[in-house]
Motif scaffolding. Sequence first.
Motif, PDB file in Angstrom:
ATOM      1  N   UNK A 140       0.848  -1.191   0.000  1.00 19.68           N
ATOM      2  CA  UNK A 140       0.000   0.000   0.000  1.00 19.68           C
ATOM      3  C   UNK A 140       0.881   1.238   0.000  1.00 19.68           C
ATOM      4  N   UNK A 141       0.341   2.345  -0.495  1.00 18.64           N
ATOM      5  CA  UNK A 141       1.073   3.613  -0.502  1.00 18.64           C
ATOM      6  C   UNK A 141       0.262   4.649   0.259  1.00 18.64           C
ATOM      7  N   UNK A 142       0.921   5.313   1.210  1.00 19.33           N
ATOM      8  CA  UNK A 142       0.272   6.367   1.986  1.00 19.33           C
ATOM      9  C   UNK A 142       0.876   7.700   1.553  1.00 19.33           C
ATOM     10  N   UNK A 143       0.019   8.579   1.060  1.00 16.91           N
ATOM     11  CA  UNK A 143       0.443   9.913   0.622  1.00 16.91           C
ATOM     12  C   UNK A 143      -0.314  10.930   1.465  1.00 16.91           C
ATOM     13  N   UNK A 144       0.218  11.330   2.615  1.00 14.68           N
ATOM     14  CA  UNK A 144      -0.522  12.199   3.541  1.00 14.68           C
ATOM     15  C   UNK A 144      -1.086  13.465   2.913  1.00 14.68           C
ATOM     16  N   UNK A 145      -0.316  14.098   1.995  1.00 19.21           N
ATOM     17  CA  UNK A 145      -0.806  15.344   1.414  1.00 19.21           C
ATOM     18  C   UNK A 145      -2.065  15.158   0.576  1.00 19.21           C
ATOM     19  N   UNK A 146      -2.402  13.920   0.240  1.00 23.28           N
ATOM     20  CA  UNK A 146      -3.642  13.668  -0.505  1.00 23.28           C
ATOM     21  C   UNK A 146      -4.784  13.240   0.420  1.00 23.28           C
ATOM     22  N   UNK A 147      -4.512  13.164   1.721  1.00 27.02           N
ATOM     23  CA  UNK A 147      -5.532  12.769   2.693  1.00 27.02           C
ATOM     24  C   UNK A 147      -6.199  14.008   3.283  1.00 27.02           C
ATOM     25  N   UNK A 155      -3.163  23.035   7.145  1.00 31.01           N
ATOM     26  CA  UNK A 155      -3.498  23.826   5.958  1.00 31.01           C
ATOM     27  C   UNK A 155      -2.341  24.675   5.436  1.00 31.01           C
ATOM     28  N   UNK A 156      -1.309  24.880   6.268  1.00 30.05           N
ATOM     29  CA  UNK A 156      -0.173  25.686   5.838  1.00 30.05           C
ATOM     30  C   UNK A 156       1.066  25.347   6.634  1.00 30.05           C
ATOM     31  N   UNK A 157       2.166  26.001   6.298  1.00 27.19           N
ATOM     32  CA  UNK A 157       3.442  25.721   6.958  1.00 27.19           C
ATOM     33  C   UNK A 157       3.439  26.167   8.417  1.00 27.19           C
ATOM     34  N   UNK A 158       2.669  27.197   8.738  1.00 27.31           N
ATOM     35  CA  UNK A 158       2.632  27.681  10.116  1.00 27.31           C
ATOM     36  C   UNK A 158       2.132  26.583  11.055  1.00 27.31           C
TER      37      UNK A 158
END
Length: 412
Positions: A140-147, A155-158
């Motif tokens: 399986x592949x987990x791509x957190x930024x697509x979750x 929502x941002x770098x802060x």
Amino acid sequence: MAKEKIVLAYSGGLDTSVILKWLKETYDAEIIAFTADIGQKDELDGLEEKALKTGASKIYIDDLRDEFAKDFINPMFQAGALYEGQYLLGTSIARPLIAKRMVEIARAEGATAIAHGATGKGNDQVRFELTAAALAPELSVIAPWRLEQFREEFPGRAEMIAYAEKHGIPVTASAAKPYSTDRNLLHISFESGMLEDPWFDAAHDDNKGMYVLSVAPEDAPNEAEYIELEFDKGDCVAINGAKLTPLQVMETLNEIGGKHGIGRVDMVENRFVGMKSRGVYETPGGTILFTAHRKMESLTMDRDVMHLRDSLITKYATLVYNGFWFAPERLAIQALVAESQKNVSGTVRLKLYKGNVIGAGVKSPVSLYNPDIATMEADPTKAYDQGDATGFIRLNALRLKVSSGVEQNAKK
């Protein structure tokens, strides 16, 4: 029951540091970090301690530089790959190697998934996952930024910086970082931040501090430098008479090229996911190698073999850019390329001067260039009778005359 194991591609930067901790908490899993040494230099300092402190149960830091140069860079340069006429594919070609090693570690550790920190807007997510699909479809592949859960939390770098501070994760990032970089043995790339404006002048004197591998061409030495590259079957094996490994070739050419301001590219490219993006690249050694290889081919490669290979360059480069390194069509083209390189051997001399790579001579024991045949003087070999060109031209002109006659009759 033993916890699930996840292998994470880990750089130690803000994103993957936060992702490591987040994966461990969200999936209640054992996280095995993996970092590939493909020429990042001092970016690898302190990674083991940081990964373990952040929550990894183990970290692999594997030196893949030799494999990268020999099995990925060299075959790609034999193919003459150049994406959209400018990009030497420095980031693209590194991803399948990283993903390949991730798969190997996952199998060795009994992991059920791999994870990466690539965003849902970029090309790297595709490159990682297509490689995994080709080599280990059971993972399986987990791509957190697509979750959605991950994006809502960060929502941002802060928010990521705050999360890192809360969990005692040491990071050097700031919310005002002006651009992002990716470095390896072949190149370094710069994107995002101020570079998202395509009118922004990355070559301006004010921005000289951004570059890492090369001086500005105007600041390069005022005296040209000559170098000689020796090739054997399409691969550079020596520089200025010194035998070198593929890794040493890239390291040597990067140093020489960087000194002369060679290999800077600023372009707007077409990502596989559909959008245009602006990237700035430094590829000093690769630019020299690409030029020298092409000149070696000009002397030693059969015309129609060259033209056939060249007709596949756009396809090949697109396959590499889009992440299809392990696809059957790339492997098929590579087999043709390897056959085309069997006589690409000899020596190329180049002149390097203020960002320019200029041909200064080429020789080979298997040269297809015959000065006695090519001469404008009398041909001592009698291999070419100029009178034969009359029939040659007449036959090639036949279809043009017939087509022209049809068009003229249609106008009457």
